[in-house]
Write a protein that holds these residues in place. Structure first.
Motif, short mmCIF file in Angstrom:
data_model
loop_
_atom_site.label_atom_id
_atom_site.label_comp_id
_atom_site.label_asym_id
_atom_site.label_seq_id
_atom_site.Cartn_x
_atom_site.Cartn_y
_atom_site.Cartn_z
N GLN C 48 -68.84 -74.18 19.82
CA GLN C 48 -68.98 -72.55 19.96
C GLN C 48 -69.47 -72.20 21.58
OE1 GLN C 48 -71.99 -72.44 16.62
NE2 GLN C 48 -70.93 -70.44 16.52
N TYR C 49 -70.08 -73.07 22.19
CA TYR C 49 -70.93 -72.75 23.52
C TYR C 49 -70.17 -73.46 24.68
CZ TYR C 49 -73.99 -71.45 19.72
OH TYR C 49 -74.44 -70.91 18.54
N VAL C 50 -68.90 -73.86 24.35
CA VAL C 50 -68.40 -74.69 25.72
C VAL C 50 -67.02 -73.96 25.72
CG1 VAL C 50 -67.24 -76.69 26.68
CG2 VAL C 50 -69.55 -76.83 25.07
N PRO C 51 -66.93 -73.35 26.97
CA PRO C 51 -65.62 -72.43 27.33
C PRO C 51 -64.26 -73.54 26.90
CG PRO C 51 -66.92 -72.15 28.79
CD PRO C 51 -67.54 -73.15 28.19
N ASP C 52 -63.26 -72.67 26.51
CA ASP C 52 -62.21 -73.67 26.02
C ASP C 52 -61.30 -74.19 27.21
OD1 ASP C 52 -60.96 -71.30 27.11
OD2 ASP C 52 -60.07 -70.51 25.11
N GLU C 53 -61.81 -73.94 28.65
CA GLU C 53 -61.12 -74.68 29.70
C GLU C 53 -61.62 -76.08 29.73
OE1 GLU C 53 -61.29 -73.18 33.55
OE2 GLU C 53 -60.35 -71.30 33.23
N PHE C 54 -62.73 -76.39 28.80
CA PHE C 54 -63.26 -77.83 28.59
C PHE C 54 -63.04 -78.42 27.20
CE2 PHE C 54 -65.62 -75.16 31.79
CZ PHE C 54 -65.79 -76.16 32.77
N GLU C 55 -63.01 -79.57 27.20
CA GLU C 55 -63.06 -80.64 25.99
C GLU C 55 -64.40 -81.19 26.06
OE1 GLU C 55 -59.71 -83.31 26.41
OE2 GLU C 55 -59.30 -81.86 27.88
N ILE C 56 -64.96 -81.24 24.82
CA ILE C 56 -66.21 -82.17 24.47
C ILE C 56 -66.01 -83.49 24.57
CG2 ILE C 56 -68.22 -82.43 23.06
CD1 ILE C 56 -68.05 -79.45 22.34
N LEU C 57 -66.60 -84.32 25.46
CA LEU C 57 -66.22 -85.60 25.42
C LEU C 57 -66.96 -86.42 24.18
CD1 LEU C 57 -66.41 -86.60 29.27
CD2 LEU C 57 -64.30 -86.49 27.92
N GLU C 58 -68.09 -85.91 23.88
CA GLU C 58 -69.02 -86.58 22.77
C GLU C 58 -69.94 -85.41 22.47
OE1 GLU C 58 -71.22 -89.80 24.26
OE2 GLU C 58 -71.33 -90.60 22.09
N PRO C 59 -70.25 -85.34 21.00
CA PRO C 59 -71.03 -84.18 20.69
C PRO C 59 -72.49 -84.34 20.98
CG PRO C 59 -70.23 -85.07 18.62
CD PRO C 59 -69.34 -86.12 19.95
N VAL C 60 -72.87 -84.48 22.14
CA VAL C 60 -74.30 -85.06 22.41
C VAL C 60 -74.83 -83.85 23.31
CG1 VAL C 60 -75.67 -86.62 23.99
CG2 VAL C 60 -73.88 -87.65 22.42
N VAL C 61 -76.17 -83.44 22.93
CA VAL C 61 -76.80 -82.84 24.02
C VAL C 61 -77.97 -83.64 24.69
CG1 VAL C 61 -78.73 -80.91 23.67
CG2 VAL C 61 -76.74 -80.78 22.24
N LEU C 62 -77.97 -83.46 25.92
CA LEU C 62 -78.77 -84.16 27.08
C LEU C 62 -79.97 -82.92 27.32
CD1 LEU C 62 -80.11 -86.32 28.68
CD2 LEU C 62 -78.21 -85.87 30.38
N VAL C 63 -81.01 -83.19 27.07
CA VAL C 63 -82.16 -82.19 27.68
C VAL C 63 -82.79 -83.06 28.97
CG1 VAL C 63 -84.36 -81.01 27.33
CG2 VAL C 63 -82.62 -81.23 25.63
N ASN C 64 -82.83 -82.60 30.04
CA ASN C 64 -83.28 -83.16 31.17
C ASN C 64 -84.35 -82.27 31.95
OD1 ASN C 64 -84.13 -84.33 33.91
ND2 ASN C 64 -81.75 -84.73 34.25
N TYR C 65 -85.61 -82.80 31.75
CA TYR C 65 -86.71 -82.10 32.20
C TYR C 65 -86.91 -82.73 33.80
CZ TYR C 65 -91.63 -81.69 34.15
OH TYR C 65 -92.81 -81.71 34.60
N SER C 66 -87.06 -81.80 34.98
CA SER C 66 -87.37 -82.62 36.17
C SER C 66 -88.68 -81.85 36.71
CB SER C 66 -86.44 -82.63 36.83
OG SER C 66 -85.36 -83.77 36.50
N LYS C 67 -89.65 -82.42 37.31
CA LYS C 67 -90.57 -81.86 38.04
C LYS C 67 -90.16 -82.51 39.59
CE LYS C 67 -94.73 -80.91 40.27
NZ LYS C 67 -95.45 -79.81 40.30
N CYS C 68 -89.83 -81.37 40.36
CA CYS C 68 -89.41 -82.09 41.78
C CYS C 68 -90.18 -81.40 42.92
CB CYS C 68 -88.01 -81.11 41.85
SG CYS C 68 -86.82 -81.46 40.65
N LEU C 69 -90.36 -82.58 43.66
CA LEU C 69 -91.29 -82.35 45.00
C LEU C 69 -90.56 -82.58 46.04
CD1 LEU C 69 -94.47 -84.03 43.57
CD2 LEU C 69 -94.26 -81.71 43.99
#
Lengths: 261, 261, 261, 261
Positions: C48-69
């Motif tokens: 539902q949340y990926v525009p139809d110009e794209f295909e989902i390769l795998e139904p995986v959610v990746l959450v990436n937290y980064s503290k950047c210095l």
């Protein structure tokens, strides 16, 4: 080298100099916006948290959120607080007032003076400005991104001139605190005694209505220093709501009247 | 009702319960990044700010900025500090260490414990993470949007294994503080005494180079509670820079060794 | 008067001057600490949340937290982010990468550039530094004192040199975004198109283990602008955890390779 | 998969859904406290920063600080802003108003909508509440602990009912902005056009007096993204102070009247 002068009052770091007298004066706060909600609770549970030099006058918890502007001792600055208290009498002296269970504030400077000089049990929380929408006032306090108390007040009618006059005739509140400073490196107290710290409020306008409070428990892992306080308050049941009030006022903390009890 | 137990240690609000023992343990900080810059200053001026129970060993000001992560007593949390100190001997006891002139920290919880339980003269400042760019490290501390001290370190060479080993062989620092709690409502001290609070540092890596510090005076109107401290430090001349160091380390505050002097 | 120069790039306020070229360069981040947790979810809900110009390769959610210095374009400064993405292919171009569902960041400046110049859907959250205790890493993001996502990673073994080399051989990530700017005062898009924004990561050290994520729904009244985003993510079920990683790295945002798709 | 609907308006991240209509409505702010100070400056210098589609009506800089509470679109929430503008006419359309040079705000959400949907050149600053002491109002804005502008207003007399009525009869201000969105990965504009965004103010009370503004230059190293803006404003000389005003008001941003010019 630096020498202390016993006619002065100091605060840490003391060696940069003290001020004449007691260091405690009358402290006017020119522009205060408050949300006050109180509720009856279980007296046995509440009494666990009031030292036995006091008697509880009524098993009521009053939560007072205040956004303070125009604070003279801060150069006209500002901070916000959320105080939790219960009506009590100091048995030996007979002084009646509100025993302060805890005060959260969002600046460190008033916390330090409050604790060390006046025995007010102040600790830190993030306390944003209140939200207001169609007579509904909401506010919360949080620790590191986790709200632990939410206040909500639906005002229903404006305070009349008579009501304001009546409130101002009783505008003195005797804040009752307990100053405790531990020994260094061994159990027991270096200082431990009750304190009286009166505060005078002049109400200007406001509205009364129905309040609601939700406390949320905190985990020891995420809030190692405050969880036992928050969880104790969360465990005090809300048996019946009493006061629900939004008010604009001027506050005068009567440092000139402060004393040990 | 609540009763104090003399075998426990409390902190305000005390009535929510205490902890067994002295309340002071060894406090490990797993991941500390520090910028340390020291400079020789005018001894007569500096001595104004060191209580006469101490002797200044060398008229040097050391400024130590530390970003601390992995703080065990905060559940693995973090805060930053900027400490200002000078090498000193406590005359009566003969203990040598660093007399702490002031410590700014950006969280309230360590400020409260530090002041009340260990006599460390901690006050609040906004202290952001350091900036780093091509071996140049910068950081500042500010009060309500106005920076009052800026540190800048140009590292020139990495610390060798030998240098690190040497630093770690001397990793103990005796922090010397002065705990002062005033009387309530009258001049003079309720508590006033020197404190020894050792700290052990294990250095892991770092670099040495040339540091520079700029202090900026604060106005009483805009910074009513700290201006006299900042302005005193601003008035200490930088006669010659000494140490300039960036280091990664583990810190262990030896609360188990703390004692009154 | 001010005149635009079509050879330059501007950002609002544009009239204070532009920069030569595209305004997009390679952006090195010298010191990044990340917590990465991924999980398989329901593909129908995710789609539902990926525009139809794209295909989902795998139904995986990746959450990436980064503290950047050590962020070069910020003068060596710092910020933190929490990005949520899913593996996807841009159908027309065939480019594969990670479709960015949302990125929360705790500074406004990278949010503005990210949205307007690169189509990265960045919004604001309070994102503190991570906590670490005995190999356990935790962090959260909050909106006005109410945490909406909590990450927890128990590391179990350190990354080996081989693992790091393998990760670095595949260190390029094709971030896929969608830039959308609305018309002024009427429905529809002034700009609406896919964007490719590659990022190169060089991993230095880290550890793998078991992650856990808890999303908490937000109310429209308390979070009027983000509740629908948070609630959509909360409604994506965690069917199975995949990656759980803590890593130290250097990041290079390849603004020099950015392009519309 | 997600599909855009041209009858809706979206903001990034767009794929979580849009709202019906233009996305721009009338936005009431119930409780606004403002400090307004204006001054005549050098017209040649000022004109460098106003696009040549406009004419400067008078070489005057108006700085408007506002603390806003009771913001309906934020669920009754709050933020603060500091806007800098100059009276101007849009030549082609003949619309007169105030050309917005820059607006600093202390929350990201209104910055994003303001830039992308209305062309208001908003950027982030820390903007605390004003201080007030005996009729003297002060406030500042800072970037990462370094104040770049300080406002000070000594009020001398309260606004009369007639003055307030006169101000309210002219309570409409035509904010004139310039929306600019760059191309992705190449020089030049994807969007570049003037915008009209009216705002209606209803003044309730206030006082007039003598204002003073001090701008402080920023360094490229410490403020890489805003230094050129701050330094341009610092270089505009204060030739003569005009308005000095403190006011309490209600504000209505007329999103329903917004349009490209």
């Amino acid at each position: 080298m630096f020498r202390f002068d016993e006619r002065l009052s100091y605060r840490m770091p003391a060696h940069f100099g003290g001020t004449e007298g007691s260091g405690c004066q009358s402290l006017p706060y020119d522009d205060v916006s408050s949300i006050m909600i109180s509720y009856r609770t279980d007296e046995a549970k509440l009494s666990q948290y009031v030292p036995d030099e006091f008697e509880i006058l009524e098993p009521v918890v009053l939560v007072n959120y205040s956004k303070c502007l125009g604070i003279r001792w801060m150069g006209g600055g500002h901070y916000s607080m959320l105080a939790v208290m219960t009506p009590a009498r100091h048995s030996r002296s007979g002084v009646e007032g509100a025993y302060i269970l805890v005060i959260w504030e969002n600046k460190t400077a008033p916390i330090l003076g409050g604790r060390e000089e006046t025995g007010m049990p102040k600790i830190y929380a993030d306390i944003p400005d209140y939200h207001q929408l169609d007579g509904r006032f909401t506010v919360h306090a949080s620790h590191e991104g986790r709200a632990f108390v939410e206040l909500e007040l639906e005002t229903q009618k404006a305070l009349t001139a008579e009501e304001l006059a009546g409130m101002n005739a009783n505008g003195r509140m005797n804040q009752l605190g307990w100053r405790y400073i531990p020994n260094v490196g061994r159990p027991g107290a270096a200082l431990s005694h009750a304190v009286l710290y009166p505060a005078d409020t002049t109400y200007r306008s406001g509205g009364s209505g129905v309040g609601r409070i939700v406390w949320t428990k905190a985990s020891p892992a995420l809030n190692p220093l405050q969880h036992h306080i928050i969880n104790a308050l969360t465990d005090l049941p809300v048996l019946e709501y009493r006061q629900g009030l939004f008010a604009k006022s001027a506050l005068n903390l009567r440092g000139d009247l402060i004393r040990e009890l």
